[in-house]
Design a protein around this motif. Structure first.
Motif, PDB file in Angstrom:
ATOM      1  N   VAL A 127      48.631  44.133  35.381  1.00 50.98           N
ATOM      2  CA  VAL A 127      47.907  45.327  34.957  1.00 50.98           C
ATOM      3  C   VAL A 127      47.177  45.928  36.151  1.00 50.98           C
ATOM      4  O   VAL A 127      47.021  45.285  37.197  1.00 50.98           O
ATOM      5  N   HIS A 128      46.713  47.172  35.964  1.00 53.95           N
ATOM      6  CA  HIS A 128      45.869  47.845  36.957  1.00 53.95           C
ATOM      7  C   HIS A 128      44.714  48.491  36.195  1.00 53.95           C
ATOM      8  O   HIS A 128      44.781  49.657  35.801  1.00 53.95           O
ATOM      9  N   VAL A 129      43.654  47.716  35.977  1.00 54.38           N
ATOM     10  CA  VAL A 129      42.548  48.179  35.155  1.00 54.38           C
ATOM     11  C   VAL A 129      41.882  49.414  35.747  1.00 54.38           C
ATOM     12  O   VAL A 129      41.381  50.282  35.022  1.00 54.38           O
ATOM     13  N   SER A 130      41.872  49.522  37.081  1.00 56.69           N
ATOM     14  CA  SER A 130      41.149  50.624  37.716  1.00 56.69           C
ATOM     15  C   SER A 130      41.902  51.945  37.676  1.00 56.69           C
ATOM     16  O   SER A 130      41.321  53.001  37.938  1.00 56.69           O
ATOM     17  N   GLY A 174      43.287  46.565  42.361  1.00 57.49           N
ATOM     18  CA  GLY A 174      42.263  47.520  41.973  1.00 57.49           C
ATOM     19  C   GLY A 174      41.034  46.934  41.328  1.00 57.49           C
ATOM     20  O   GLY A 174      39.921  47.414  41.555  1.00 57.49           O
ATOM     21  N   ALA A 175      41.182  45.922  40.489  1.00 57.78           N
ATOM     22  CA  ALA A 175      40.022  45.338  39.812  1.00 57.78           C
ATOM     23  C   ALA A 175      39.173  44.555  40.802  1.00 57.78           C
ATOM     24  O   ALA A 175      39.688  43.962  41.752  1.00 57.78           O
ATOM     25  N   THR A 176      37.868  44.536  40.570  1.00 54.13           N
ATOM     26  CA  THR A 176      36.930  43.914  41.492  1.00 54.13           C
ATOM     27  C   THR A 176      36.253  42.691  40.891  1.00 54.13           C
ATOM     28  O   THR A 176      36.286  42.469  39.682  1.00 54.13           O
ATOM     29  N   LEU A 177      35.594  41.947  41.775  1.00 51.06           N
ATOM     30  CA  LEU A 177      34.829  40.791  41.321  1.00 51.06           C
ATOM     31  C   LEU A 177      33.707  41.210  40.382  1.00 51.06           C
ATOM     32  O   LEU A 177      33.392  40.502  39.420  1.00 51.06           O
ATOM     33  N   ALA A 178      33.093  42.360  40.644  1.00 52.86           N
ATOM     34  CA  ALA A 178      32.016  42.832  39.772  1.00 52.86           C
ATOM     35  C   ALA A 178      32.509  43.030  38.343  1.00 52.86           C
ATOM     36  O   ALA A 178      31.816  42.689  37.374  1.00 52.86           O
TER      37      ALA A 178
END
Length: 495
Positions: A127-130, A174-178
């Motif tokens: 997936v690409h959540v961002s 795209g998704a981050t640790l935050a």
């Protein structure tokens, strides 16, 4: 009453270091607050979800994803976010304390499933959540100039994925640790998240979104590690840059690394037949990930690109639409994972999303679309381990569940469901915690009104067939009157 020592900073008695426990707080609750100096965690992090309930689901048809069969008439008990008990529903033992009433985890809430199907939560491995909805075209979906636009929409994307039954996803750029931490802490609903941060691409590779006449740095310039960066990928060239880029992703929370080793549909300046990164660059990235105890997966369509990746240490292939029989056998012999993503090409070719792709990208999409089902046949025949993937961007994310129906044209229902449960869990290194309903496993489960082994394509329509979605022992989504949502704190009634 003992006075909280924090109120008297000059107090020098031995009690100064003691943890103050309010009369309304248990010892176990106080232990969880010690990191905050005795302040309750719910004060520091007010979004923390309410305590989990203990549930006993009775008379269920359990979907055994490992064996590909249904175990009829079982009881499943969950508590503390994990499965505690799975056993036959024998009326002779229904009154035992471990099944009903009070136990060491509090009151047990009984739910009679009356033959409904209890299935492990689904896992989407691509997936690409961002790349959020709200933009019409591919370029606008992945090159949003103000990243806050994407960040503010990501909670919606995550909640929608969970509502479809996906309790775990792997983000491949795209998704981050935050975001991952926010989901873990319950700031907003969403699936468990595994991330690579940004994917790695060479200049002019699949992750380089600049047009041929754009001579500036990608994303406005100034990416990390000597390269340029976009929302989904960072561009790096040469062994030193590749090493630094890989280490940077891992430093900032990546669970694995994703690289682009061949051309792609969405990139403007490469061909599908391209191979990308040199052998030395791929080996260097794989050496870094091995030292961190993780792996590299690679975007690749063609046999040449797939072999280039695997020969140099890559453990997984994304897409693989143009694979041939010899390369499929080559992957199977080496235990390489394949994550097809056929629904994305189907959606991009649909009239429902006309204008999403520019003409040059539409031509490339047609080529991989027509080879998609054939690639499943080839991979299945060779014995390649396959996982579920969707790879949808922008407004196309609403099609996430449609991959089930597409794959079921070629594969058996059991194989399709296993790709989104046990296979995916093993690829993620979570085979002892996710993908099955067994004691000690995560209480991630779906309540279905149909047997998915008879017709897995029913998962294409979660709004009709997924009665409830339980993640980490909490009911996040319910379309069933008998099981209310409990993942959020209910407001006190004033009148």
């Amino acid at each position: 009453m003992r006075v909280p020592p924090s109120l008297f900073p000059d107090h020098h008695s031995e009690e100064k270091t003691a943890v103050y426990i309010p009369a309304t707080m248990s010892r176990s609750e106080a232990t969880s607050t010690s990191a905050f100096g005795g302040i309750p965690e719910t004060v520091i992090k007010p979004w923390k979800p309410p305590p989990r309930k203990t549930y006993l689901f009775k008379r269920a048809n359990l979907v055994d994803t490992a064996q590909g069969s249904i175990i009829s008439n079982v009881n499943v008990k969950i508590a503390g976010g994990v499965i505690k008990l799975v056993e036959n529903n024998d009326p002779r033992i229904a009154g035992l304390a471990h099944l009903r009433g009070e136990d060491d985890l509090g009151q047990v809430t009984e739910v009679d499933l009356d033959g409904k199907f209890l299935c492990p939560g689904l896992i989407d491995c691509h997936v690409h959540v961002s790349a959020v909805p709200g933009e019409l075209s591919l370029s606008s979906a992945v090159t949003i100039s103000d990243l806050a636009v994407s960040l503010l929409r990501q909670p919606f994307v995550c909640s929608q994925m969970l509502s479809r039954g996906f309790t775990t996803v792997r983000d491949t750029g795209g998704a981050t640790l935050a975001l991952k931490e926010a989901l873990e802490e319950g700031v907003f609903p969403g699936p468990r998240l595994f991330i690579c941060n940004r994917a790695l691409s060479q200049t002019g590779g699949h992750g380089d979104l600049r047009g041929a006449h754009d001579h500036g740095d990608q994303g406005g310039g100034g990416g990390c590690c000597g390269g340029s960066a976009s929302q989904l990928a960072v561009v790096c060239d040469g062994v030193p840059e590749c090493i630094r880029a890989a280490r940077e992703q891992l430093r900032t929370g990546a669970d694995f690394i994703k690289i682009m080793v061949g051309g792609g549909v969405g990139s403007p300046t490469d061909r599908l037949t391209n191979t990308q990164f040199t052998a030395a660059e791929v080996r260097a990235i794989c050496d870094v990930t091995e030292s961190y105890g993780t792996y590299v997966t690679a975007h690749a369509y063609t046999p040449k690109a797939i072999r280039h990746a695997v020969d140099n240490g890559v453990k997984g292939i994304e897409h693989g639409n143009l694979i041939d029989e010899a390369t499929a056998r080559y992957m199977a012999e080496r235990g390489i994972w394949l994550t097809p993503t056929l629904v994305t090409y189907d959606a991009m070719a649909s009239d429902d999303y006309a204008g999403f792709l520019p003409p040059e990208n539409q031509r490339k999409n047609e080529e991989v679309l027509h080879q998609g089902l054939k690639s499943l046949t080839i991979a299945e025949k060779a014995g390649v381990n396959m996982c579920y993937g969707s790879d949808l961007l922008g407004p196309l994310t609403r099609e996430q569940s449609k991959e089930f129906g597409i794959r079921s044209v070629i594969l058996k229902n059991k194989q399709v469901l296993q790709s989104a449960t046990v296979n995916a869990a093993k690829m993620l290194g979570q085979e002892s915690f996710l993908g099955q309903l067994k004691p000690g496993y995560a209480a991630d489960m779906l309540i279905l009104d149909v047997n998915p082994f008879n017709e897995v394509a029913v998962l294409d329509e979660p709004e009709r067939h997924v009665l409830a979605v339980i993640k980490d022992g909490r009911v996040y989504v319910s379309r069933w009157r008998k099981l209310p949502v409990d993942a959020t704190q209910r407001e006190e009634v004033i009148e």
